[in-house]
Scaffold this active site. Structure first.
Site, PDB file in Angstrom:
ATOM      1  N   LYS A 175       0.858  -1.192   0.000  1.00  0.00           N
ATOM      2  CA  LYS A 175       0.000   0.000   0.000  1.00  0.00           C
ATOM      3  C   LYS A 175       0.890   1.236   0.000  1.00  0.00           C
ATOM      4  O   LYS A 175       1.504   1.583   1.002  1.00  0.00           O
ATOM      5  CB  LYS A 175      -0.927   0.042   1.219  1.00  0.00           C
ATOM      6  N   GLU A 250       8.824   1.605  11.385  1.00  0.00           N
ATOM      7  CA  GLU A 250       9.914   2.566  11.259  1.00  0.00           C
ATOM      8  C   GLU A 250       9.265   3.939  11.270  1.00  0.00           C
ATOM      9  O   GLU A 250       8.572   4.308  10.327  1.00  0.00           O
ATOM     10  CB  GLU A 250      10.688   2.297   9.968  1.00  0.00           C
ATOM     11  N   CYS A 284      13.124  10.764   7.572  1.00  0.00           N
ATOM     12  CA  CYS A 284      12.948  10.384   8.980  1.00  0.00           C
ATOM     13  C   CYS A 284      14.230  10.555   9.797  1.00  0.00           C
ATOM     14  O   CYS A 284      14.171  10.865  10.975  1.00  0.00           O
ATOM     15  CB  CYS A 284      12.426   8.956   9.072  1.00  0.00           C
ATOM     16  N   GLU A 385       8.540  16.474  15.590  1.00  0.00           N
ATOM     17  CA  GLU A 385       9.072  16.253  14.243  1.00  0.00           C
ATOM     18  C   GLU A 385       8.355  17.173  13.262  1.00  0.00           C
ATOM     19  O   GLU A 385       7.130  17.101  13.128  1.00  0.00           O
ATOM     20  CB  GLU A 385       8.850  14.787  13.832  1.00  0.00           C
TER      21      GLU A 385
HETATM   22  P1  TAP Z   1       1.320   8.508   7.852  1.00  0.00           P
HETATM   23  O1  TAP Z   1      -0.035   9.070   8.034  1.00  0.00           O
HETATM   24  O2  TAP Z   1       1.918   7.771   8.958  1.00  0.00           O
HETATM   25  O3  TAP Z   1       1.273   7.617   6.527  1.00  0.00           O
HETATM   26  C1  TAP Z   1       2.180   6.589   6.200  1.00  0.00           C
HETATM   27  C2  TAP Z   1       1.435   5.470   5.501  1.00  0.00           C
HETATM   28  O4  TAP Z   1       0.476   4.895   6.402  1.00  0.00           O
HETATM   29  C3  TAP Z   1       0.630   5.928   4.298  1.00  0.00           C
HETATM   30  O5  TAP Z   1       0.617   4.902   3.325  1.00  0.00           O
HETATM   31  C4  TAP Z   1      -0.747   6.109   4.899  1.00  0.00           C
HETATM   32  O6  TAP Z   1      -1.797   6.065   3.975  1.00  0.00           O
HETATM   33  C5  TAP Z   1      -0.819   4.918   5.823  1.00  0.00           C
HETATM   34  N1  TAP Z   1      -1.835   5.034   6.866  1.00  0.00           N
HETATM   35  C6  TAP Z   1      -2.487   6.128   7.306  1.00  0.00           C
HETATM   36  N2  TAP Z   1      -3.379   5.799   8.262  1.00  0.00           N
HETATM   37  C7  TAP Z   1      -3.316   4.462   8.412  1.00  0.00           C
HETATM   38  C8  TAP Z   1      -3.973   3.518   9.251  1.00  0.00           C
HETATM   39  N3  TAP Z   1      -4.899   3.899  10.138  1.00  0.00           N
HETATM   40  N4  TAP Z   1      -3.644   2.225   9.163  1.00  0.00           N
HETATM   41  C9  TAP Z   1      -2.690   1.811   8.303  1.00  0.00           C
HETATM   42  N5  TAP Z   1      -2.039   2.651   7.470  1.00  0.00           N
HETATM   43  C10 TAP Z   1      -2.326   3.959   7.532  1.00  0.00           C
HETATM   44  O7  TAP Z   1       2.285   9.641   7.471  1.00  0.00           O
HETATM   45  P2  TAP Z   1       1.950  10.891   6.565  1.00  0.00           P
HETATM   46  O8  TAP Z   1       0.592  11.443   6.655  1.00  0.00           O
HETATM   47  O9  TAP Z   1       2.351  10.464   5.240  1.00  0.00           O
HETATM   48  O10 TAP Z   1       2.880  11.960   7.264  1.00  0.00           O
HETATM   49  C11 TAP Z   1       2.575  12.461   8.560  1.00  0.00           C
HETATM   50  C12 TAP Z   1       3.811  12.576   9.389  1.00  0.00           C
HETATM   51  O11 TAP Z   1       4.423  11.300   9.497  1.00  0.00           O
HETATM   52  C13 TAP Z   1       4.902  13.405   8.778  1.00  0.00           C
HETATM   53  O12 TAP Z   1       4.731  14.749   9.011  1.00  0.00           O
HETATM   54  C14 TAP Z   1       6.112  12.853   9.432  1.00  0.00           C
HETATM   55  O13 TAP Z   1       6.274  13.398  10.705  1.00  0.00           O
HETATM   56  C15 TAP Z   1       5.803  11.406   9.580  1.00  0.00           C
HETATM   57  N6  TAP Z   1       6.395  10.592   8.526  1.00  0.00           N
HETATM   58  C16 TAP Z   1       7.442   9.846   8.867  1.00  0.00           C
HETATM   59  C17 TAP Z   1       8.038   9.075   7.912  1.00  0.00           C
HETATM   60  C18 TAP Z   1       9.177   8.234   8.271  1.00  0.00           C
HETATM   61  S1  TAP Z   1      10.114   7.680   7.108  1.00  0.00           S
HETATM   62  N7  TAP Z   1       9.425   7.909   9.484  1.00  0.00           N
HETATM   63  C19 TAP Z   1       7.588   9.060   6.613  1.00  0.00           C
HETATM   64  C20 TAP Z   1       6.479   9.838   6.283  1.00  0.00           C
HETATM   65  C21 TAP Z   1       5.898  10.599   7.268  1.00  0.00           C
HETATM   66  P3  TAP Z   1      -2.336   7.442   3.314  1.00  0.00           P
HETATM   67  O14 TAP Z   1      -1.252   7.905   2.437  1.00  0.00           O
HETATM   68  O15 TAP Z   1      -3.507   7.030   2.578  1.00  0.00           O
HETATM   69  O16 TAP Z   1      -2.607   8.375   4.453  1.00  0.00           O
END
Ligand code: TAP
Length: 481
Positions: A175, A250, A284, A385
């Site tokens: 996904k 992660e 990250c 963050e």
């Molecule tokens: P998340 O909301 O954590 O999204 C990461 C992945 O999880 C996406 O594929 C997302 O899908 C999915 N997801 C969302 N809700 C879920 C649920 N209830 N159950 C299972 N999977 C779910 O991150 P984001 O919105 O992309 O970013 C938000 C914050 O996360 C950022 O500001 C940053 O702080 C952090 N972040 C951290 C990392 C790393 S590498 N550590 C990477 C990205 C973001 P959707 O895309 O459909 O929401």
């Protein structure tokens, strides 16, 4: 013409029954580059069932390691043959610079080669437990692996999960993040042309709350590997309790970059820049907290800001761009809000702080590289963050204070130390409570090394042999003689 994307389920490209489609944007100019399906809960469940049935058929899970290695090598070859397209898609959909996307795509192909190599090596353990009992330890695939990836490294994060999960013999459901599916689609198009048996790999685009949640809750999914926010990581941990599935998470970070007075000054400045501004800070492991020893504090800020002023921000496909776009408007607004908070909290804004709207960039999501100095540990911009091109610089007196400040965070993903005293550098880095660390460099790593964090930064490790373990069961067989 806008591309209409499809789901890849059970070896076929199929439309979703859901009429709602997600516009996929180029964050550098807001052009719609594709429309992506939003898989339903039922479609997710069907894909999981198909993946399970293919797993149980043994068509992949019972292949010899060398047969699996050959397929992984085919995928690596296909990626290399299609490198330019993968890079262009990543730049267009994520906003990162071409140089960054090239490095991601080449690292991704290498990950397939690395796991093919691991498969080609025999490994295992057997020993005489007693005179009449021989014990053998074997590894087995787990079943269906749910792989949930974020938007910051859409291709590389997908491959860091797909390569070991397939190497271990599992079926997979990928996904991608809802807003960045383009390189995952291309990767699956390439995988479809290899000898990977149909039905082993599924690609489901859609929302986290539907597709991600269904994968995390399903009793037919045996392992979930997730990269993203700590908040969603917690959610996944709870959802996984139904069948007590294995999870690896992660998550985020707020990583300290400690610079001592005896460090090589220019090297420290250079790596402290790369540490935060690579990927526009949407990484990250970003070194988002720079800790500088008091004797060089003002000189460091002066030099740092002087260089930051010259960073060329622009569209990723422009060869001159050194820092690309922010992935989405929503995320850009969240970063700008943190900048507002930082000013309100009384931090000294040494440079930046604004959205960039001039020079034809008004439609893109660009933010100036932003430097806050004189911050204190209680400020939100120091604790939370931000995940953008915003760095905070804090002063420390001595080694003890550097360690205290470095560890004064709920996160524990990464950290670095700069010093010309090797003993001191080793002493300090060993005290930093984080899983990915550096001495006199930043961000450099390799596919063999375990990747993951302490504390709220996650559970488990990607890459290396550790990454393969995440997708395997371990069994003892005791043979009476
Ligand atoms: P998340 O909301 O954590 O999204 C990461 C992945 O999880 C996406 O594929 C997302 O899908 C999915 N997801 C969302 N809700 C879920 C649920 N209830 N159950 C299972 N999977 C779910 O991150 P984001 O919105 O992309 O970013 C938000 C914050 O996360 C950022 O500001 C940053 O702080 C952090 N972040 C951290 C990392 C790393 S590498 N550590 C990477 C990205 C973001 P959707 O895309 O459909 O929401």
């Amino acid at each position: 013409m806008t591309r209409i994307l499809k789901l890849y389920s059970n070896g076929e490209w199929v439309d979703s029954s859901n009429p709602i489609k997600q516009d996929i944007l180029n964050p550098a100019n807001q052009e719609i580059i594709a429309k992506a399906p939003e898989a339903t809960k039922e479609e997710t469940e069907e894909a999981i069932k198909a993946a399970k049935s293919v797993f149980e058929s043994g068509i992949w899970s019972e292949c010899t390691p060398l047969e699996r290695a050959n397929v992984l090598l085919q995928i690596a070859d296909m990626m290399e043959d299609n490198m330019n397209e993968l890079v262009a898609l990543e730049v267009e959909n994520n906003g990162k610079t071409k140089r960054e996307a090239e490095s991601d795509a080449s690292d991704a192909a290498d990950a397939f080669r690395y796991y093919a190599g691991l498969l080609s090596n025999t490994s295992g353990q057997t020993y005489e437990a007693s005179y009449d009992l021989q014990t053998m330890i074997i590894k087995e695939p787990m079943g269906v692996a749910g792989l949930i990836v974020p938007w910051n490294f859409p291709l590389l994060m997908s491959v860091w999960k797909i390569a070991p999960a397939l190497a271990a013999g599992n079926s997979i459901i990928l996904k991608p993040a809802e807003i960045t599916p383009m390189t995952a689609v291309k990767l699956f198009e390439l995988m479809d042309q290899t000898d990977l048996p149909k039905g082993v790999a599924h690609l489901l685009m859609g929302s986290g709350s539907i597709v991600g949640q269904t994968i995390s809750e399903s009793n037919d999914v045996d392992v979930v590997s997730f990269t993203g926010s700590t908040e969603v990581g917690r959610n996944i941990m709870q959802a996984a309790t139904g069948n007590l599935k294995k999870i690896s998470l992660e998550l985020g970070g707020k990583s300290p970059n400690i610079i001592f007075e005896d460090a090589d000054f220019d090297t420290a400045v250079d790596h402290a820049l790369f540490g935060i501004f690579m990927g526009s800070g949407q990484v990250c492991t970003s070194g988002s907290r720079i800790l500088v020893q008091e004797g060089i504090y003002e000189e460091f800020i002066k030099k740092y800001v002087e260089i930051v002023k010259g960073i060329n921000v622009g569209p990723g496909n422009d060869e001159n761009s050194e820092m690309g776009a922010i992935v989405s408007e929503k995320h850009m607004e969240s970063i700008l809000e943190y900048i507002r908070i930082g000013k309100e909290e009384g931090a000294r804004l040494a440079f930046g702080g604004n959205r960039i709207v001039q020079d034809g960039m008004e439609k893109g999501f660009f933010i100036e590289p932003t430097v806050f100095a004189d911050v204190t540990s209680d400020m939100r911009i120091v604790k939370e963050e931000i995940f953008g091109p915003v760095v905070v610089i804090q002063k420390f007196k001595d080694e003890a204070e550097a360690i205290k400040l470095a560890n004064d965070t709920e996160f524990g993903l990464a950290g670095a130390v700069f010093s010309s005293d090797q003993n001191k550098a080793m002493r300090v880095i060993k005290k930093v409570r984080a899983g990915i660390t550096w001495v006199n460099t930043y961000h450099l790593t390799n596919v063999q090394a375990p990747w993951g964090g302490y504390k709220h930064s996650g559970i488990g490790r990607s890459l290396g042999t550790y990454g393969l373990d995440e997708y395997q069961e371990t069994k003892q067989i005791n043979i009476s003689m």
